[in-house]
Design a protein around this motif. Structure first.
Motif, PDB file in Angstrom:
ATOM      1  N   GLY A 364     -41.519  16.585  -8.617  1.00 42.98           N
ATOM      2  CA  GLY A 364     -40.486  17.027  -7.160  1.00 42.98           C
ATOM      3  C   GLY A 364     -41.611  16.699  -6.103  1.00 42.98           C
ATOM      4  O   GLY A 364     -42.588  16.503  -6.415  1.00 42.98           O
ATOM      5  N   MET A 365     -41.246  17.529  -5.300  1.00 38.07           N
ATOM      6  CA  MET A 365     -41.868  18.586  -3.767  1.00 38.07           C
ATOM      7  C   MET A 365     -41.455  19.346  -3.187  1.00 38.07           C
ATOM      8  O   MET A 365     -40.365  19.386  -3.640  1.00 38.07           O
ATOM      9  N   THR A 366     -42.618  20.111  -1.888  1.00 35.83           N
ATOM     10  CA  THR A 366     -41.480  20.495  -1.467  1.00 35.83           C
ATOM     11  C   THR A 366     -40.515  20.021  -0.640  1.00 35.83           C
ATOM     12  O   THR A 366     -39.561  21.397  -0.079  1.00 35.83           O
ATOM     13  N   GLU A 367     -40.803  18.891  -0.003  1.00 35.70           N
ATOM     14  CA  GLU A 367     -39.122  18.219   0.447  1.00 35.70           C
ATOM     15  C   GLU A 367     -37.876  18.384   0.416  1.00 35.70           C
ATOM     16  O   GLU A 367     -37.405  17.809   0.644  1.00 35.70           O
ATOM     17  N   THR A 368     -38.298  18.803  -1.651  1.00 36.19           N
ATOM     18  CA  THR A 368     -36.720  18.501  -2.021  1.00 36.19           C
ATOM     19  C   THR A 368     -37.069  19.537  -2.978  1.00 36.19           C
ATOM     20  O   THR A 368     -35.554  19.416  -4.161  1.00 36.19           O
ATOM     21  N   SER A 369     -36.950  20.636  -2.466  1.00 35.40           N
ATOM     22  CA  SER A 369     -37.106  21.604  -2.533  1.00 35.40           C
ATOM     23  C   SER A 369     -37.428  22.939  -4.385  1.00 35.40           C
ATOM     24  O   SER A 369     -36.483  23.892  -4.538  1.00 35.40           O
ATOM     25  N   GLY A 402     -41.041  -0.042  -5.478  1.00 36.04           N
ATOM     26  CA  GLY A 402     -41.633   0.421  -6.629  1.00 36.04           C
ATOM     27  C   GLY A 402     -40.960   1.800  -5.461  1.00 36.04           C
ATOM     28  O   GLY A 402     -41.585   2.520  -6.917  1.00 36.04           O
ATOM     29  N   GLU A 403     -41.245   2.823  -4.733  1.00 32.90           N
ATOM     30  CA  GLU A 403     -40.926   3.843  -3.825  1.00 32.90           C
ATOM     31  C   GLU A 403     -40.149   4.863  -4.715  1.00 32.90           C
ATOM     32  O   GLU A 403     -38.469   3.675  -4.498  1.00 32.90           O
ATOM     33  N   ILE A 404     -40.038   5.847  -4.929  1.00 30.62           N
ATOM     34  CA  ILE A 404     -39.358   6.663  -5.280  1.00 30.62           C
ATOM     35  C   ILE A 404     -38.115   7.285  -4.085  1.00 30.62           C
ATOM     36  O   ILE A 404     -38.498   7.827  -3.228  1.00 30.62           O
ATOM     37  N   GLY A 430     -30.427   8.386   4.782  1.00 28.08           N
ATOM     38  CA  GLY A 430     -29.963   9.697   4.653  1.00 28.08           C
ATOM     39  C   GLY A 430     -31.544   9.519   4.024  1.00 28.08           C
ATOM     40  O   GLY A 430     -31.234  10.551   2.129  1.00 28.08           O
ATOM     41  N   TRP A 431     -31.756   8.584   2.169  1.00 31.64           N
ATOM     42  CA  TRP A 431     -33.189   8.928   1.721  1.00 31.64           C
ATOM     43  C   TRP A 431     -34.029   9.560   1.739  1.00 31.64           C
ATOM     44  O   TRP A 431     -34.659   9.026   3.279  1.00 31.64           O
ATOM     45  N   LEU A 432     -34.947  10.045   1.336  1.00 29.91           N
ATOM     46  CA  LEU A 432     -36.068  10.769   1.796  1.00 29.91           C
ATOM     47  C   LEU A 432     -36.953   9.352   0.735  1.00 29.91           C
ATOM     48  O   LEU A 432     -36.620   9.086  -0.704  1.00 29.91           O
ATOM     49  N   HIS A 433     -38.088   8.378   1.997  1.00 29.97           N
ATOM     50  CA  HIS A 433     -38.868   7.717   0.516  1.00 29.97           C
ATOM     51  C   HIS A 433     -40.208   9.239   0.488  1.00 29.97           C
ATOM     52  O   HIS A 433     -40.834   9.527   0.995  1.00 29.97           O
ATOM     53  N   THR A 434     -40.346   9.501  -0.516  1.00 29.59           N
ATOM     54  CA  THR A 434     -41.189  10.240  -1.481  1.00 29.59           C
ATOM     55  C   THR A 434     -42.664   9.647  -1.353  1.00 29.59           C
ATOM     56  O   THR A 434     -43.503  10.760  -1.075  1.00 29.59           O
ATOM     57  N   GLY A 435     -42.921   8.452  -0.835  1.00 29.86           N
ATOM     58  CA  GLY A 435     -44.471   8.132  -0.910  1.00 29.86           C
ATOM     59  C   GLY A 435     -44.496   7.956  -2.566  1.00 29.86           C
ATOM     60  O   GLY A 435     -46.088   8.316  -2.808  1.00 29.86           O
ATOM     61  N   ASP A 436     -44.274   8.299  -3.884  1.00 27.03           N
ATOM     62  CA  ASP A 436     -44.349   7.827  -5.157  1.00 27.03           C
ATOM     63  C   ASP A 436     -43.766   6.813  -5.695  1.00 27.03           C
ATOM     64  O   ASP A 436     -43.039   6.589  -5.231  1.00 27.03           O
ATOM     65  N   ILE A 437     -44.816   6.167  -6.665  1.00 23.60           N
ATOM     66  CA  ILE A 437     -44.428   5.082  -7.171  1.00 23.60           C
ATOM     67  C   ILE A 437     -43.980   4.605  -8.486  1.00 23.60           C
ATOM     68  O   ILE A 437     -44.773   5.872  -9.096  1.00 23.60           O
ATOM     69  N   ARG A 451     -48.956   7.110  -5.982  1.00 27.84           N
ATOM     70  CA  ARG A 451     -48.617   7.477  -4.670  1.00 27.84           C
ATOM     71  C   ARG A 451     -49.124   6.272  -4.470  1.00 27.84           C
ATOM     72  O   ARG A 451     -50.432   5.274  -4.325  1.00 27.84           O
ATOM     73  N   LYS A 452     -47.808   5.788  -3.412  1.00 25.61           N
ATOM     74  CA  LYS A 452     -47.728   4.645  -2.542  1.00 25.61           C
ATOM     75  C   LYS A 452     -49.126   4.100  -1.311  1.00 25.61           C
ATOM     76  O   LYS A 452     -49.649   3.217  -1.582  1.00 25.61           O
ATOM     77  N   LYS A 453     -49.344   5.441  -1.305  1.00 29.95           N
ATOM     78  CA  LYS A 453     -50.640   5.536   0.100  1.00 29.95           C
ATOM     79  C   LYS A 453     -51.999   4.849  -0.582  1.00 29.95           C
ATOM     80  O   LYS A 453     -52.781   4.900   0.244  1.00 29.95           O
ATOM     81  N   GLU A 454     -51.906   5.747  -2.255  1.00 36.40           N
ATOM     82  CA  GLU A 454     -53.103   5.850  -2.667  1.00 36.40           C
ATOM     83  C   GLU A 454     -54.184   3.918  -3.753  1.00 36.40           C
ATOM     84  O   GLU A 454     -54.692   4.020  -3.916  1.00 36.40           O
ATOM     85  N   ILE A 455     -52.682   3.147  -3.770  1.00 32.43           N
ATOM     86  CA  ILE A 455     -53.070   1.876  -4.546  1.00 32.43           C
ATOM     87  C   ILE A 455     -53.644   1.253  -3.099  1.00 32.43           C
ATOM     88  O   ILE A 455     -53.763   1.396  -1.773  1.00 32.43           O
ATOM     89  N   PHE A 456     -55.131   0.831  -3.539  1.00 30.92           N
ATOM     90  CA  PHE A 456     -55.591  -0.543  -3.140  1.00 30.92           C
ATOM     91  C   PHE A 456     -56.047  -1.688  -3.366  1.00 30.92           C
ATOM     92  O   PHE A 456     -55.261  -1.795  -4.365  1.00 30.92           O
ATOM     93  N   LYS A 457     -56.535  -2.385  -2.703  1.00 31.30           N
ATOM     94  CA  LYS A 457     -56.778  -3.555  -2.808  1.00 31.30           C
ATOM     95  C   LYS A 457     -58.158  -3.997  -2.947  1.00 31.30           C
ATOM     96  O   LYS A 457     -59.194  -3.086  -2.077  1.00 31.30           O
ATOM     97  N   THR A 458     -58.316  -4.081  -3.877  1.00 29.95           N
ATOM     98  CA  THR A 458     -59.974  -5.365  -4.081  1.00 29.95           C
ATOM     99  C   THR A 458     -60.520  -6.842  -2.938  1.00 29.95           C
ATOM    100  O   THR A 458     -59.732  -6.770  -2.816  1.00 29.95           O
TER     101      THR A 458
END
Length: 588
Positions: A364-369, A402-404, A430-437, A451-458
């Motif tokens: 879960g995440m703070t944003e979803t209680s 792939g984002e949840i 009304g969909w919350l974008h979690t940032g998780d894949i 985590r969506k923002k943590e995936i990197f490209k070589t």
């Protein structure tokens, strides 16, 4: 089943008063357990509510609470709710600058703190926050405001006014603002309503195999929404809640309280496991062989599988000879351990289940209680390696990338003072974008991959998910913390802090003289050991994902050092900045 409620403070009548426990809460003071009865708890809340009215607290005023877990925290929480004010709980271990920022962002009017150290930090922060009028301390400190002074100002004539205020509070009214620690930038204030929290604990309640005869041990910080939601759930079931003294005393507190349930982060379970294994390796002869045999059996276990008569026969004896001691160490009554905040290593889930200690991993995440999905213990509905089925009333879909995405009554009202940021995470549907894949396995069990923002490209154009690598390699008993890097580089590399307790035992078994952590990370045999661990796990990944180089570090990452959040997530940008030279050398 408890009576349905619309405001969180209704738990006081529907559950606390109903069950009338002699130990609604308990805490250890100077070696003695002090138990708070239901009547004393309710009386203190009502008196504090009247006291808050008498000192001028009004609906929607913001009140900060900065304290370790203790019954006073809960009394203040409910008193704030009853007068229609907004509770803003803060981590005790964040910086004075963070306190100042939050005091100003939320226009905090009143602050409650736990002890002298926190009082000093809050006073320092309040110098830069003109909205703060008073600071009250739970501990009695000469020359400073004591929290019970507010109770003494209670005026019984305000009783009707208090009831009128309570009647006017709606289920969708703002209950609390919880500032997320954040891995980048300033903290964000997540606005949660009564409905958000109630929907979450009611959706999770039947997944907890507990009742009014049970005790819970609580040691996660109450400002973390998960522990707070779970405590509301415990209260709804009429349970007794005991607070651990601190993280160092948990082993003693478990033996004292003999709890039926507790919530934890994976790191604590890892430390429990590592300590048990280290002691097992200290054994000799037949005892050592029995321990290793039981451990090997446990690491193969899966509660969903039938392993046949021979395995079951062996497991029965392993539980009697070895795992029964694990159960005793946790108090002997555990029905369920709830693990969250980070990925739980599958090997830990397997071995604890084999030991007869059910572990439920959730997400879960703070944003979803906060709960979105959780594995069920009774009746059994789980898959090891996933965070379980989605909770009732909440809907999840996986976006094309792939984002949840999440929708439901548990989704926050928004970020305080940040409408544009709110629009970024909650779309027009009304969909919350979690940032998780993640993905749904078997169409039901949610699995988090990164985590969506943590995936990197070589530099070769290949995408790498660092969390997947880190979680897998931290299965090694010799790796405590790890961060994979490699954005725009030829290959992934890693910063690693060894698990020094296990490393000392290994050095002892190899006849290697252990000097200091700083010296041992340079030892060629130690480097060879870690290289072997990395190579072992690299085999499970594609060539472009494999960690090709690593550097060992001697100082663990801490909240105080600024490398991890209070929920133990790595602050990747901060770590990369701090160790820029080290990282650059790996790519020379």
């Amino acid at each position: 089943m408890s009576q349905p409620i619309n405001r969180v403070f209704e738990l006081l009548d529907t559950s606390i008063a109903k069950y009338n426990k002699p130990d609604v809460f308990a805490s250890k003071i100077k070696g003695e357990w002090h138990r708070l009865t239901a009547n004393d708890f309710l009386q203190a809340i009502n008196q504090l509510s009247l006291g808050l009215l008498s000192i001028g607290i009004e609906k929607d005023d913001k009140i900060a609470v900065i304290s370790e877990s203790r019954p006073e925290w809960n009394i203040v929480d409910f008193a704030i709710q009853q007068v229609g004010a907004i509770g803003v709980p803060l981590y005790p271990n964040i910086t004075v600058d963070d306190y100042s920022y939050i005091f100003n962002d939320a226009s905090i009017k009143l602050v409650f703190v736990g002890d002298a150290d926190l009082l000093k930090k809050a006073q320092e922060a309040a110098k830069e926050a003109p909205s703060v009028q008073e600071i009250y301390c739970f501990d009695k400190i000469v020359g400073n405001n004591y929290w019970k002074e507010i109770l003494e100002k209670a005026n019984s004539k305000d009783g009707e006014k208090l009831e009128s205020i309570k009647q006017g509070i709606r289920t969708d009214d703002l209950l609390t603002i919880i500032y997320t620690s954040g891995t980048t930038g300033n903290p964000k204030g997540v606005m949660l309503s009564h409905r958000n929290l109630i929907s979450n604990f009611e959706s999770c309640r039947d997944n907890f195999p507990i009742d009014e005869t049970c005790r819970a041990l609580s040691f996660l910080p109450l400002n973390h929404v998960y522990e707070r939601m779970v405590l509301y759930l415990y209260m709804s079931k009429g349970m007794s809640i005991y607070y651990a003294q601190n993280m160092a005393t948990i082993a003693d507190d478990l033996r004292d309280v003999q709890p039926h349930i507790f919530t934890t982060v994976p790191r604590l379970l890892e430390k429990v496991y590592d300590k048990i294994v280290a002691k097992g390796y200290e054994l000799s002869g037949l005892k050592r062989r029995i321990f290793l045999w039981a451990l090997d059996l446990g690491l193969k276990y899966d509660p969903n599988q039938e392993f046949g008569a021979w395995y079951s026969f062996q497991l029965k004896w392993a539980r009697k000879l070895v795992f029964s001691k694990w159960q005793e160490a946790l108090g002997g009554n555990i029905r369920m351990i709830c693990s969250g905040a980070a990925a739980l290593q599958p090997r830990l889930a397997r071995v604890f289940w084999a030991a007869g200690i059910p572990v439920s991993e959730g997400y879960g995440m703070t944003e979803t209680s906060p709960v979105i999905a959780t594995n069920r213990v009774m009746p059994l509905d789980l898959r090891i390696g996933t965070v379980g089925p989605i909770i009732d009333g909440t809907t999840v879909k996986i976006a094309e990338d792939g984002e949840i995405l999440v929708k439901g009554p548990n989704v926050m009202l928004g970020y305080y003072n940040k409408p544009e940021l709110t629009k970024e995470v909650i779309d027009h549907d009304g969909w919350l974008h979690t940032g998780d894949i993640g993905k749904l396995e078997e169409g039901k069990y949610l699995k988090i991959t990164d985590r969506k923002k943590e995936i990197f490209k070589t530099s070769g154009g290949k995408y790498v998910a660092p969390q997947v690598l880190e979680n897998k390699m931290k299965e090694s008993v010799y790796i405590e913390q790890m961060m994979v890097v490699g954005e725009s580089q030829k290959f992934p590399a890693a910063l690693i802090i060894p698990e020094f307790v296990s490393l000392r035992e290994w050095c002892k078994s190899q006849g290697i003289a252990y000097t200091s952590d700083a010296e041992m990370i340079k030892n060629q045999q130690v480097l060879k050991l870690i290289f072997g661990e990395i190579a072992r796990f690299n085999k499970e990944f594609a060539s472009y994902e494999q960690v090709k180089k690593f550097t060992l570090l001697s100082n663990p990452w801490t909240v105080e050092g600024g490398e991890i959040t209070p929920t133990l997530k790595p602050k990747r940008k901060a770590i990369m900045a701090k160790y820029k030279d080290v990282i650059d050398r790996m790519y020379e």
